[in-house]
Write a protein that holds these residues in place. Sequence first.
Motif, PDB file in Angstrom:
ATOM      1  N   GLU A  86       0.822  -1.210   0.000  1.00 56.69           N
ATOM      2  CA  GLU A  86       0.000   0.000   0.000  1.00 56.69           C
ATOM      3  C   GLU A  86       0.856   1.260   0.000  1.00 56.69           C
ATOM      4  OE1 GLU A  86      -2.463  -0.404   3.421  1.00 56.69           O
ATOM      5  OE2 GLU A  86      -3.721  -1.989   2.541  1.00 56.69           O
ATOM      6  N   ASP A  87       2.153   1.111  -0.319  1.00 52.77           N
ATOM      7  CA  ASP A  87       3.084   2.239  -0.374  1.00 52.77           C
ATOM      8  C   ASP A  87       3.139   3.018   0.936  1.00 52.77           C
ATOM      9  OD1 ASP A  87       3.839   1.706  -2.993  1.00 52.77           O
ATOM     10  OD2 ASP A  87       2.137   2.820  -3.810  1.00 52.77           O
ATOM     11  N   ARG A  88       3.090   2.291   2.037  1.00 51.25           N
ATOM     12  CA  ARG A  88       3.215   2.904   3.354  1.00 51.25           C
ATOM     13  C   ARG A  88       4.503   2.423   4.008  1.00 51.25           C
ATOM     14  NH1 ARG A  88       0.308   1.016   6.916  1.00 51.25           N
ATOM     15  NH2 ARG A  88      -0.804  -0.702   5.883  1.00 51.25           N
ATOM     16  N   ASP A  89       5.031   3.231   4.926  1.00 49.15           N
ATOM     17  CA  ASP A  89       6.194   2.799   5.703  1.00 49.15           C
ATOM     18  C   ASP A  89       5.755   1.779   6.732  1.00 49.15           C
ATOM     19  OD1 ASP A  89       7.994   4.415   4.413  1.00 49.15           O
ATOM     20  OD2 ASP A  89       7.692   6.111   5.767  1.00 49.15           O
ATOM     21  N   ALA A  90       6.470   0.660   6.799  1.00 46.48           N
ATOM     22  CA  ALA A  90       6.191  -0.335   7.835  1.00 46.48           C
ATOM     23  C   ALA A  90       6.654   0.215   9.181  1.00 46.48           C
ATOM     24  CB  ALA A  90       6.903  -1.640   7.517  1.00 46.48           C
ATOM     25  N   THR A  91       5.811   0.124  10.186  1.00 50.59           N
ATOM     26  CA  THR A  91       6.135   0.668  11.506  1.00 50.59           C
ATOM     27  C   THR A  91       5.916  -0.386  12.580  1.00 50.59           C
ATOM     28  OG1 THR A  91       3.876   1.475  11.842  1.00 50.59           O
ATOM     29  CG2 THR A  91       5.436   2.983  10.785  1.00 50.59           C
ATOM     30  N   TRP A  92       6.469  -0.121  13.754  1.00 51.18           N
ATOM     31  CA  TRP A  92       6.208  -0.967  14.902  1.00 51.18           C
ATOM     32  C   TRP A  92       4.744  -0.796  15.298  1.00 51.18           C
ATOM     33  CZ3 TRP A  92      10.226  -3.944  15.373  1.00 51.18           C
ATOM     34  CH2 TRP A  92      11.514  -3.456  15.166  1.00 51.18           C
ATOM     35  N   LEU A  93       4.061  -1.889  15.597  1.00 55.04           N
ATOM     36  CA  LEU A  93       2.662  -1.833  16.022  1.00 55.04           C
ATOM     37  C   LEU A  93       2.562  -2.269  17.481  1.00 55.04           C
ATOM     38  CD1 LEU A  93       0.928  -3.403  12.881  1.00 55.04           C
ATOM     39  CD2 LEU A  93       1.298  -0.985  13.411  1.00 55.04           C
ATOM     40  N   ARG A  94       1.789  -1.526  18.262  1.00 58.45           N
ATOM     41  CA  ARG A  94       1.729  -1.827  19.692  1.00 58.45           C
ATOM     42  C   ARG A  94       1.094  -3.190  19.965  1.00 58.45           C
ATOM     43  NH1 ARG A  94      -3.017   1.924  22.435  1.00 58.45           N
ATOM     44  NH2 ARG A  94      -4.649   1.536  20.897  1.00 58.45           N
ATOM     45  N   GLY A  95       0.167  -3.646  19.087  1.00 57.24           N
ATOM     46  CA  GLY A  95      -0.451  -4.939  19.288  1.00 57.24           C
ATOM     47  C   GLY A  95       0.527  -6.097  19.206  1.00 57.24           C
ATOM     48  N   HIS A  96       1.694  -5.869  18.580  1.00 58.18           N
ATOM     49  CA  HIS A  96       2.711  -6.914  18.464  1.00 58.18           C
ATOM     50  C   HIS A  96       3.635  -6.963  19.681  1.00 58.18           C
ATOM     51  CE1 HIS A  96       2.301  -6.525  13.798  1.00 58.18           C
ATOM     52  NE2 HIS A  96       1.318  -7.232  14.351  1.00 58.18           N
ATOM     53  N   GLN A  97       3.514  -5.985  20.571  1.00 56.95           N
ATOM     54  CA  GLN A  97       4.428  -5.901  21.712  1.00 56.95           C
ATOM     55  C   GLN A  97       3.779  -6.341  23.015  1.00 56.95           C
ATOM     56  OE1 GLN A  97       7.037  -5.233  20.067  1.00 56.95           O
ATOM     57  NE2 GLN A  97       5.992  -4.271  18.334  1.00 56.95           N
ATOM     58  N   LEU A  98       2.551  -6.865  22.965  1.00 58.39           N
ATOM     59  CA  LEU A  98       1.844  -7.240  24.188  1.00 58.39           C
ATOM     60  C   LEU A  98       2.469  -8.500  24.796  1.00 58.39           C
ATOM     61  CD1 LEU A  98      -1.839  -6.628  23.072  1.00 58.39           C
ATOM     62  CD2 LEU A  98      -0.313  -5.108  24.341  1.00 58.39           C
ATOM     63  N   PRO A  99       2.715  -8.505  26.096  1.00 59.58           N
ATOM     64  CA  PRO A  99       3.350  -9.667  26.757  1.00 59.58           C
ATOM     65  C   PRO A  99       2.525 -10.932  26.579  1.00 59.58           C
ATOM     66  CG  PRO A  99       3.311  -7.754  28.209  1.00 59.58           C
ATOM     67  CD  PRO A  99       2.448  -7.407  27.038  1.00 59.58           C
ATOM     68  N   GLY A 100       3.203 -12.011  26.248  1.00 57.01           N
ATOM     69  CA  GLY A 100       2.526 -13.300  26.107  1.00 57.01           C
ATOM     70  C   GLY A 100       2.127 -13.648  24.697  1.00 57.01           C
ATOM     71  N   ASN A 101       1.980 -12.653  23.820  1.00 58.28           N
ATOM     72  CA  ASN A 101       1.599 -12.927  22.436  1.00 58.28           C
ATOM     73  C   ASN A 101       2.826 -13.331  21.620  1.00 58.28           C
ATOM     74  OD1 ASN A 101      -0.985 -12.231  23.047  1.00 58.28           O
ATOM     75  ND2 ASN A 101      -0.990 -10.295  21.948  1.00 58.28           N
ATOM     76  N   ILE A 102       2.704 -14.437  20.888  1.00 59.72           N
ATOM     77  CA  ILE A 102       3.790 -14.818  19.985  1.00 59.72           C
ATOM     78  C   ILE A 102       3.309 -14.810  18.534  1.00 59.72           C
ATOM     79  CG2 ILE A 102       4.858 -16.250  21.752  1.00 59.72           C
ATOM     80  CD1 ILE A 102       3.981 -18.697  20.083  1.00 59.72           C
ATOM     81  N   VAL A 103       2.014 -14.515  18.328  1.00 58.93           N
ATOM     82  CA  VAL A 103       1.483 -14.437  16.971  1.00 58.93           C
ATOM     83  C   VAL A 103       0.785 -13.100  16.770  1.00 58.93           C
ATOM     84  CG1 VAL A 103       1.159 -16.938  16.816  1.00 58.93           C
ATOM     85  CG2 VAL A 103      -0.741 -15.499  17.575  1.00 58.93           C
ATOM     86  N   CYS A 104       0.645 -12.696  15.518  1.00 61.59           N
ATOM     87  CA  CYS A 104      -0.044 -11.463  15.154  1.00 61.59           C
ATOM     88  C   CYS A 104      -1.547 -11.646  15.374  1.00 61.59           C
ATOM     89  CB  CYS A 104       0.248 -11.114  13.697  1.00 61.59           C
ATOM     90  SG  CYS A 104      -0.711  -9.711  13.056  1.00 61.59           S
ATOM     91  N   HIS A 105      -2.185 -10.645  15.951  1.00 57.56           N
ATOM     92  CA  HIS A 105      -3.614 -10.732  16.226  1.00 57.56           C
ATOM     93  C   HIS A 105      -4.454 -10.605  14.953  1.00 57.56           C
ATOM     94  CE1 HIS A 105      -2.529  -6.467  16.302  1.00 57.56           C
ATOM     95  NE2 HIS A 105      -3.755  -6.216  15.904  1.00 57.56           N
ATOM     96  N   VAL A 106      -3.851 -10.169  13.853  1.00 62.94           N
ATOM     97  CA  VAL A 106      -4.576 -10.016  12.587  1.00 62.94           C
ATOM     98  C   VAL A 106      -4.380 -11.236  11.700  1.00 62.94           C
ATOM     99  CG1 VAL A 106      -4.823  -8.641  10.491  1.00 62.94           C
ATOM    100  CG2 VAL A 106      -4.409  -7.504  12.691  1.00 62.94           C
ATOM    101  N   HIS A 107      -3.124 -11.653  11.500  1.00 62.22           N
ATOM    102  CA  HIS A 107      -2.815 -12.716  10.548  1.00 62.22           C
ATOM    103  C   HIS A 107      -2.551 -14.076  11.208  1.00 62.22           C
ATOM    104  CE1 HIS A 107      -1.587  -8.919   8.458  1.00 62.22           C
ATOM    105  NE2 HIS A 107      -2.296  -9.476   7.500  1.00 62.22           N
ATOM    106  N   GLY A 108      -2.291 -14.082  12.509  1.00 55.75           N
ATOM    107  CA  GLY A 108      -1.943 -15.342  13.161  1.00 55.75           C
ATOM    108  C   GLY A 108      -0.533 -15.796  12.863  1.00 55.75           C
TER     109      GLY A 108
END
Length: 418
Positions: free
Chosen positions: A102-124
């Motif tokens: 989508e021609d956007r800069d990839a950035t850090w997402l806060r949902g990926h930094q939550l303790p205990g999560n090892i998978v993406c909440h969108v893609h798995g």
Amino acid sequence: MESLFGRRTVVASYDLQSQLTALSDRVDPRLGIDPERLMMRHTLFPYYTAFQPSEVRNKAAADLLGSGTASIHVRLGIATFSIQRPRRLRYCPDCVEVAVSEDRDATWLRGHQLPGNIVCHVHGTILIDGAVEIDGLNRHAFSHLDTSSSAVIAPSLPEKTGDLLKCIARAQHCLCASIRPVRELDDWKGHYRERLASVGLMRSACKVDHAGLEEALRDVLGPALPFLPAACSSFGEHGWAALMVRYHRKAMHPLFHVLMDFALERLAPVDEPIAPKTSKGAMDASGRHPAALGREARTDWSAIDRRLVIKLRHVRRKIASATPPERLSFASLERGAAGPGWIRKRANRLPLAVAALTTMTETDEAFADRRIAYWTERLFDVPTWQILKAAGIRSDAWSSYTANVEYHRRADRAGRAA
């Protein structure tokens, strides 16, 4: 730092950035970004305060909007939580791919930094550790997402485990979406005990069925537990589940609340939860005395049904803990709870017990998988066929269960590493 906050000494934080009022004063006013919006949308304030009392939540907000850098993590108890923050900033390769397309800069997402999560909440997709250490030496710098120096991509997860971890990740991310209504620490005990009563996990009006609760949590969360923080697998008298249903002396980690809520939502409710007994001689809902209702009124089948469900859970736990594994069959469960054929003969009067029996009964595949898990844990560095033979799997079916052995080997290694 001086350009963004007006001070060179401000510390950069990926989760709870302070000085947000000073930052918003320097942002282009046409963007309409006020400090409260920064706090809600670009920090983990909604996540870490979701289960905090009102006083702590209000002081934490003041710390972020002001200059409470040193006190915010201590105030929220993050430093003492048994579940630690990730060591590195993480990202999802699929999210990066979408941003690039989508021609956007990839950035850090806060949902990926939550303790205990090892998978993406969108893609798995399994999250990848980036090159940025959270507690690195340079605490005054901001780093772009760079995928060139990332760690090796982890192998894919079994489908059932991956789906479960994705659901947990989504539930965690939902805490970031909006601020939850405040509930004081003294209220959590009653809240969870009321929910336990609704699913038949209270022995009485004031006693929790701790063994049944642990069993229910293992049933729902079992495939995910080896991949969650080690504290999530701590049960017993001092485990997290037992602490959740007692008076909360301090706030519990948000992940524990998420796991408890996730499990209770997936348990079948009982029609009439256990409640204090009525006084002797009380009338029924129609205004008639129970003695006038005949023999059927004197036999409270709904109460018997509820008690049988609880007893079946104990029988199931006893059979499931047998070594080597024993089959969870309809007959063995019924025999342990009431006697041979007792429930089957009264099936029309005991719908909850029959439903529980049907759910608890193991299929051939499930029993085989449980035997494989048992022998995989006990036989190290042996060929797969030896594990399958020990588990009693016929040789002509070995090819169908090879993947089960590999899954339990990975789970066993992950558990030992944790």
